[in-house]
Design a protein around this motif. Structure first.
Motif, short mmCIF file in Angstrom:
data_model
loop_
_atom_site.label_atom_id
_atom_site.label_comp_id
_atom_site.label_asym_id
_atom_site.label_seq_id
_atom_site.Cartn_x
_atom_site.Cartn_y
_atom_site.Cartn_z
N PHE A 291 52.29 31.58 2.04
CA PHE A 291 50.96 32.07 2.61
C PHE A 291 49.92 31.19 2.56
CE2 PHE A 291 53.42 36.32 2.20
CZ PHE A 291 53.07 36.64 3.60
N ARG A 292 49.64 30.85 1.27
CA ARG A 292 48.67 29.60 1.21
C ARG A 292 48.82 28.40 2.12
NH1 ARG A 292 48.49 29.34 -5.56
NH2 ARG A 292 46.99 31.25 -5.75
N THR A 293 49.89 27.90 2.37
CA THR A 293 50.12 26.83 3.24
C THR A 293 49.92 27.12 4.59
OG1 THR A 293 52.00 26.20 1.67
CG2 THR A 293 51.79 24.91 4.06
N VAL A 294 50.22 28.14 5.00
CA VAL A 294 49.79 28.67 6.48
C VAL A 294 48.34 28.78 6.50
CG1 VAL A 294 50.19 30.55 8.24
CG2 VAL A 294 52.27 29.73 6.69
N ALA A 295 47.74 29.45 5.32
CA ALA A 295 46.39 29.75 5.55
C ALA A 295 45.52 28.56 5.55
CB ALA A 295 45.84 30.67 4.35
N ASP A 296 45.94 27.38 4.96
CA ASP A 296 45.47 26.11 4.88
C ASP A 296 45.60 25.39 6.28
OD1 ASP A 296 44.47 26.29 2.36
OD2 ASP A 296 46.49 25.12 1.66
N ALA A 297 46.64 25.68 7.10
CA ALA A 297 46.68 25.10 8.45
C ALA A 297 45.80 25.44 9.28
CB ALA A 297 48.15 25.45 8.52
N SER A 298 45.08 26.34 9.47
CA SER A 298 43.95 26.65 10.47
C SER A 298 43.04 27.17 10.00
CB SER A 298 44.76 27.41 11.59
OG SER A 298 44.40 28.98 11.18
N GLY A 299 42.05 27.41 10.79
CA GLY A 299 40.68 27.98 10.56
C GLY A 299 40.49 29.62 10.47
N LEU B 297 48.72 37.47 11.84
CA LEU B 297 49.46 38.07 11.23
C LEU B 297 50.76 37.25 10.60
CD1 LEU B 297 50.19 41.26 10.23
CD2 LEU B 297 51.58 41.31 12.27
N VAL B 298 50.74 37.22 9.53
CA VAL B 298 52.03 36.46 8.76
C VAL B 298 52.87 37.32 8.01
CG1 VAL B 298 52.54 34.37 7.43
CG2 VAL B 298 50.07 34.33 8.92
N VAL B 299 54.01 37.37 8.52
CA VAL B 299 55.20 38.39 7.34
C VAL B 299 55.58 37.51 6.40
CG1 VAL B 299 56.92 37.76 9.12
CG2 VAL B 299 56.79 40.10 7.97
N THR B 300 55.93 38.41 5.45
CA THR B 300 56.71 37.59 4.40
C THR B 300 58.02 37.05 4.94
OG1 THR B 300 56.13 39.69 3.04
CG2 THR B 300 57.60 38.20 2.07
N PRO B 301 58.24 35.73 4.67
CA PRO B 301 59.52 35.13 4.99
C PRO B 301 60.74 36.02 4.85
CG PRO B 301 58.18 33.63 4.00
CD PRO B 301 57.52 34.88 3.53
N TYR B 302 61.33 36.14 5.94
CA TYR B 302 62.62 37.23 5.76
C TYR B 302 63.97 36.43 5.43
CZ TYR B 302 61.78 35.84 10.50
OH TYR B 302 61.50 34.91 11.62
N TYR B 303 64.78 37.19 5.36
CA TYR B 303 66.32 36.71 5.32
C TYR B 303 66.76 35.92 4.21
CZ TYR B 303 71.19 35.51 6.29
OH TYR B 303 72.56 35.39 6.12
N ASN B 304 65.88 34.70 4.10
CA ASN B 304 66.22 33.78 2.96
C ASN B 304 65.46 34.29 1.34
OD1 ASN B 304 63.51 33.33 3.67
ND2 ASN B 304 64.16 31.60 4.61
N LYS B 305 64.82 35.25 1.44
CA LYS B 305 64.31 36.11 0.10
C LYS B 305 63.76 35.07 -0.89
CE LYS B 305 66.74 39.61 -0.86
NZ LYS B 305 67.72 40.66 -1.43
N THR C 135 58.26 28.03 6.89
CA THR C 135 56.67 27.48 6.93
C THR C 135 56.46 26.57 7.92
OG1 THR C 135 56.88 27.89 4.55
CG2 THR C 135 55.28 26.83 5.24
N ALA C 136 57.27 25.62 8.04
CA ALA C 136 56.83 24.59 8.99
C ALA C 136 56.73 25.35 10.46
CB ALA C 136 57.69 23.35 9.23
N HIS C 137 57.68 26.13 10.85
CA HIS C 137 57.41 26.49 12.14
C HIS C 137 56.34 27.79 12.20
CE1 HIS C 137 59.49 29.07 15.46
NE2 HIS C 137 58.57 28.44 15.87
N THR C 138 56.09 28.30 11.18
CA THR C 138 54.86 29.14 11.14
C THR C 138 53.49 28.54 11.35
OG1 THR C 138 56.08 30.74 9.50
CG2 THR C 138 53.79 31.17 9.75
N ILE C 139 53.48 27.10 10.66
CA ILE C 139 52.28 26.42 10.69
C ILE C 139 52.09 26.15 12.33
CG2 ILE C 139 51.27 24.21 10.38
CD1 ILE C 139 52.48 24.64 7.47
N GLU C 140 53.12 25.67 13.02
CA GLU C 140 53.17 25.22 14.43
C GLU C 140 52.57 26.55 15.11
OE1 GLU C 140 57.09 23.98 15.68
OE2 GLU C 140 57.05 22.48 14.20
N LEU C 141 53.14 27.53 15.00
CA LEU C 141 52.48 28.82 15.71
C LEU C 141 51.30 29.11 15.32
CD1 LEU C 141 55.49 31.12 15.26
CD2 LEU C 141 55.12 29.89 17.47
N ALA C 142 50.87 28.96 14.07
CA ALA C 142 49.46 29.45 13.71
C ALA C 142 48.52 28.35 14.51
CB ALA C 142 49.30 29.28 12.21
#
Length: 317
Positions: free
Chosen positions: A130-138, A112-120, A93-100
């Protein structure tokens, strides 16, 4: 800023491709090639938008700096006339926020945000991610549901709860479950985009608005005609176009889609280059079969001389 096809209900347009990331022969990033390919897809293949740094863009093997470079190049090339969506999804999640946040600075129109993979993660973790990433940018978010790669589906109740977030507005649906997709479409205002080319027409029939495709690198105009025909109520024409394109829709995925897409683009003289390991170049037999599939769908790619050269090298041209 006016962008073709971007209207309420179709926030990113109708026709999009998950664009490949062109590389030089030595495997380094081809920034100029990315701009040229994006221009071709928008101006010649009639795209309303592009997804950059998605799975087909080999996001697993590009660095954050390379992702930023190619995104900025595409925004500069076509951002005034097409939507540019940045693939930013990871299983962190933290890395996704950085990229966002980096994508927002680079000028992307959406994420485009994919479901977190491998760690299931469980559904509660998916919802929080998804909510946290959506909150991180406009930027507006397109959720990418692809359990075949992520290892876990986004359940219908979870998707409906995600739709409550003001910036989660769309879904790239590669779940392959039309019944569950229809339930979400019925219960939410999420704009559904097919993430499986061969299921685009079936998804349109239950309320989807477009596609984020891969064969659309080569078959954009006919795919757009199919979508527009269905939208206009000409179901018969839409069905005829779907059946015409079906060999290509299936053919590009006889092996990894990016491998065959890069082979096709190279045979058409467009920027593509090699794939990065652990992927390998499509072999001669695979490319030959792809040419047959494309011909059946109405498009000739490559010449006999190019195929002979391909056979000598044993790699994609």
């Amino acid at each position: 800023m006016t962008r073709t096809g971007s209207v309420p209900g179709r926030p990113f347009g109708r026709l999009l491709s998950a664009m490949v990331t062109p590389f030089q022969a030595d495997g380094s990033l081809d920034v100029a090639g990315a701009a040229r390919l994006a221009t071709h897809l928008v101006d010649e293949q009639e795209h309303d938008g592009l997804v950059i740094n998605g799975t087909t863009g080999e996001s697993a093997t590009t660095s954050d700096a390379e992702k930023d470079q190619v995104l900025r190049a595409v925004v500069e090339a076509v951002g005034d006339r097409a939507t540019v969506i940045a693939g930013v999804g990871t299983n962190d999640t933290a890395h996704t926020i950085e990229l966002a946040r980096a994508a927002e600075k680079a000028g992307a129109d959406g994420l485009l945000v994919v479901t977190p993979y491998y760690n299931k993660p469980p559904q509660a973790g998916i919802l929080q991610h998804f909510r946290t990433v959506a909150d991180a940018s406009g930027l507006p978010v397109m959720v990418y549901d692809i359990p075949g790669r992520s290892g876990v589906p986004i359940e219908t109740e979870t998707m409906c709860r995600l739709a409550e977030h003001e910036r989660i507005i769309a879904v790239k649906d590669a779940k392959g479950d039309l019944g569950e997709s229809a339930w979400v479409i019925k219960r939410t205002n999420l704009a559904y985009y097919s993430g499986e080319d061969k299921l685009t027409l079936p998804l349109l029939s239950v309320g989807a608005v477009g596609v984020v495709g891969v064969p659309t690198h080569v078959f954009g105009p006919d795919t757009k005609r199919m979508i527009l025909a269905h939208e206009a109520g000409d179901v018969e024409q839409a069905r005829e176009l779907h059946l015409k394109l079906l060999p290509a829709y299936c053919g590009f995925f006889r092996t990894q889609g990016v491998m065959l897409t890069k082979a096709a683009l190279t045979l058409l003289g467009l920027p593509a280059g090699p794939v990065r390991p652990p992927l390998v170049a499509a072999n001669a037999a695979e490319v030959g079969r792809l040419r047959e599939d494309c011909a059946e769908a109405g498009r000739t790619i490559g010449t006999a001389d190019q195929m002979a050269h391909h056979n000598e090298l044993g790699v994609a041209l």
